[in-house]
Design an enzyme around this catalytic site. Structure first.
Site, short mmCIF file in Angstrom:
data_model
loop_
_atom_site.label_atom_id
_atom_site.label_comp_id
_atom_site.label_asym_id
_atom_site.label_seq_id
_atom_site.Cartn_x
_atom_site.Cartn_y
_atom_site.Cartn_z
N SER A 176 -1.90 -3.07 11.01
CA SER A 176 -0.51 -2.91 11.46
C SER A 176 -0.35 -1.98 12.64
O SER A 176 0.69 -2.01 13.30
CB SER A 176 0.35 -2.41 10.30
OG SER A 176 -0.23 -1.25 9.70
N ASP A 228 7.24 5.74 10.07
CA ASP A 228 7.52 5.44 8.67
C ASP A 228 6.44 6.10 7.81
O ASP A 228 5.76 7.01 8.27
CB ASP A 228 7.62 3.93 8.43
CG ASP A 228 6.35 3.18 8.79
OD1 ASP A 228 5.28 3.82 8.88
OD2 ASP A 228 6.41 1.95 8.99
N HIS A 234 2.91 4.73 9.70
CA HIS A 234 2.65 4.40 11.11
C HIS A 234 3.19 5.45 12.08
O HIS A 234 4.18 6.11 11.81
CB HIS A 234 3.28 3.04 11.43
CG HIS A 234 2.81 1.95 10.52
ND1 HIS A 234 3.58 1.49 9.47
CD2 HIS A 234 1.65 1.26 10.49
CE1 HIS A 234 2.89 0.54 8.83
NE2 HIS A 234 1.73 0.39 9.43
#
Length: 363
Positions: free
Chosen positions: A40, A326, A329
């Site tokens: 991600s 978050d 990340h």
């Protein structure tokens, strides 16, 4: 680009000068294609096209709040993510599109893949089984199968010789391994030497597969101090980092360095840069104000247990002040700092050469 550093921290100033010099060397026509793989931190929308768990989709606000027009593109970030920041330093506007997004526009697919493709998928790992927890994002092995189809299409358009030449000049960026650790922990497994050896063996096979398909220039980003993410701090009663995960991240980096040294001695023409994401991030955590960062523990959007989306109960206003966007990340600002270090940093952070010098090998 506004960079705020204190005078007491001299390294970034040298780094920025290096970036400016490198940026003056290449015209847009010279830019090599870029192919990105992993999780991600590099995903720019792959998971938008997959029936994955909602917590590994980033196509809803507040994600993208600082991206142009505040579009939630599928990046796990408030704006440009690590993939974007690296290729922007090369001269591109942003990361190349996700493979599945290009495939969705079949009329332009064969043309657009010639500039590069992003295969990264949030929640994926080096091991195929890692993504089961998240309802099967595209594992690193599956991403390489997608690249194989890109290779075949390039060969159809350009012929085998020109495809070989283009891919030898291309940059292959990979960021993988963190989710393998998370998955092992969630299953109650032990981060043992045997687990590390299995990860490295599989990683080596993946890199060899890319090499066999024409890859020669590898920009590898190792595991950051994942024990310091808000999600992991939640499990430490003191709010501190989880040292087991951090210790494994350091061992993973050392093992990856050994793996790359071995492969580059065996595979003719292979060049690589290994970014020490652990050292980079810990330097920032230990000296946050030197980089203009004020909050290193908590998430800007959501919290330690809640993903960032429209249901998030909290959203910080000064997003450049935060290390974490978050619970897992980095913010756009942190991603920018990381990319600058990968691109122009010393051997303390990236070796045997940094990404800008790796690009020099491409021309």
């Amino acid at each position: 680009m506004e960079i705020k550093f204190t005078n007491s921290w001299s390294f970034p100033c040298v780094l920025i000068i290096a970036i400016i010099i490198v940026g003056l060397q290449y015209s847009a026509a010279d830019l090599p294609p870029v192919f990105l793989f992993g999780d991600s931190t590099l995903d720019v929308g792959t998971n938008n096209f997959l029936p994955v768990s909602p917590e590994i989709r980033a196509d809803l606000p507040y994600n993208g709040i600082d991206y142009p027009y505040s579009i939630a593109t599928g990046r796990f970030c408030n704006g440009y993510n690590t993939a974007d920041q690296i290729v922007r330093l090369m001269g591109y506007k942003r990361s190349p599109p996700a493979f599945l997004a290009l495939l969705n526009r079949s009329f332009s697919f064969k043309k657009r893949i010639l500039q590069g493709v992003n295969f990264a998928s949030g929640g994926s790992g080096i091991l195929d089984a890692t993504g089961l927890y998240y309802r099967n994002p595209m594992s690193l092995g599956e991403q390489i199968k997608q690249f194989s189809s890109v290779h075949d299409n390039m060969t159809e358009v350009m012929g085998p010789e020109n495809t070989c030449i283009m891919l030898s000049k291309s940059l292959f960026i990979i960021s993988a391994g963190s989710n393998d650790v998370f998955a092992k922990q969630r299953s109650g497994g032990v981060l043992s030497p045997q687990f590390l050896a299995g990860l490295q063996s599989t990683y080596g096979n993946h890199l060899k597969s890319l090499y066999d398909l024409g890859a020669r220039k590898f920009g590898i980003i190792s595991i950051p101090p994942i024990g310091c993410t808000p999600a992991e701090r939640f499990y430490n009663g003191t709010g501190g980092c989880l040292e087991d995960a951090n210790d494994f991240a350091k061992k993973f980096h050392n093992a990856t360095e050994n793996l790359l040294q071995q492969l580059s001695s065996e595979l003719k023409g292979m060049k690589y840069s290994l970014g020490n994401s652990f050292e980079m991030t810990m330097t920032l955590i230990e000296n946050p104000y030197a980089f203009g960062i004020k909050e290193i523990n908590s998430a800007c959007c959501g919290d330690a247990t809640q993903p960032c989306n429209q249901s998030a109960t909290s959203l910080c206003q000064n997003r450049d002040d935060y290390l974490f966007w978050d619970r897992f990340h980095p913010t756009q600002r942190t991603a920018e700092l990381g990319a600058l270090t990968l691109f122009g940093g010393s051997e303390r952070f990236v070796k045997p050469v940094n990404f800008s010098r790796l690009i020099d090998f491409l021309f």
